[in-house]
Design an enzyme around this catalytic site. Structure first.
Site, mmCIF file in Angstrom:
data_model
loop_
_atom_site.group_PDB
_atom_site.id
_atom_site.type_symbol
_atom_site.label_atom_id
_atom_site.label_comp_id
_atom_site.label_asym_id
_atom_site.label_seq_id
_atom_site.Cartn_x
_atom_site.Cartn_y
_atom_site.Cartn_z
ATOM 1 C CG ASP A 1 58.076 85.892 -63.107
ATOM 2 O OD1 ASP A 1 59.101 85.440 -63.961
ATOM 3 O OD2 ASP A 1 57.355 86.717 -62.045
ATOM 4 C CG ASP A 2 59.553 86.536 -68.828
ATOM 5 O OD1 ASP A 2 58.755 87.617 -70.083
ATOM 6 O OD2 ASP A 2 60.942 87.040 -69.747
#
Length: 212
Positions: free
Chosen positions: A115-116
């Site tokens: 999710d980064d």
């Protein structure tokens, strides 16, 4: 990565979520950079985008399929967020938020937070991808990457880099590092700015900002 500890050469290893998957010295052969195998009683699995478990050599999303001693059971005052964050992506599994590869020998290799992601001119680029590209450069020892706002491209990439001991920072080296990133993980038009960190003991105040 090799380290020198009090004059003794050592290999650095990875540990995931203290210590669900960890390199237990003497328990099994080590592979530098790999988290190796799960701790006793832990049942990690790698799943695809649909939440289907993948067997053998593969890459995907790292989950845990059953509870384990020490697992936290809620977030104080916000249990709904706890369930949404860790259990909604793949129902029936605890989702770590990490990507993972498993090699033919069953060793686990953490690939970073899924999710980064930085969105540069429509290109979705994982910070771990950029960091891996930077440290693949023979003169870069360490790297950390974050996204920043950009008026034209939406987001830009800021990289904090520490060079190999004895290597001086220069504009030519800056260009070489940026080209390494562009060749490996992103389009030529993507913006990448570098901050050079003077190699010192880990001191968060030792950042020296040089030209982008």
């Amino acid at each position: 990565m090799s380290l020198d500890i009090h004059g003794n050469p050592c290999e650095s290893l990875a540990v995931w979520v203290n210590p669900l998957i960890q390199a237990l010295g003497g328990a099994w052969p080590q592979k530098p950079g790999s988290a190796t195998f799960p701790f006793f009683g832990i049942q990690p699995v790698i799943v695809d985008e649909k939440g289907v478990e993948i067997e053998g050599e593969c890459s995907g999303y790292l989950c845990v399929k059953s509870s384990w001693p020490g697992a936290f059971r809620t977030l104080y005052g916000d249990h709904e967020r706890y369930e949404t964050t860790y259990f909604s992506a793949f129902p029936g599994y605890y989702f770590s938020g990490d990507g993972c590869s498993r090699d033919k020998d069953g060793y686990h290799w953490l690939t970073g937070r899924v999710d980064d992601v930085i969105n540069v001119s429509g290109h979705r680029i994982g910070t771990a991808e950029v960091e891996s590209a930077l440290v693949s450069h023979p003169q870069c020892a360490e790297a950390a990457v974050v996204g920043v706002e950009h008026e034209v491209k939406g987001q830009g990439i800021y990289a904090f880099v520490t060079l190999v001991e004895g290597v001086p920072y220069s504009d030519d080296l800056r260009k070489s590092l940026i080209m390494t990133v562009r060749k490996q993980v992103m389009a030529q038009e993507a913006t990448c700015l570098l901050y050079y960190i003077e190699p010192k003991p880990y001191d968060p105040l030792s950042v020296e900002i040089l030209h982008a």
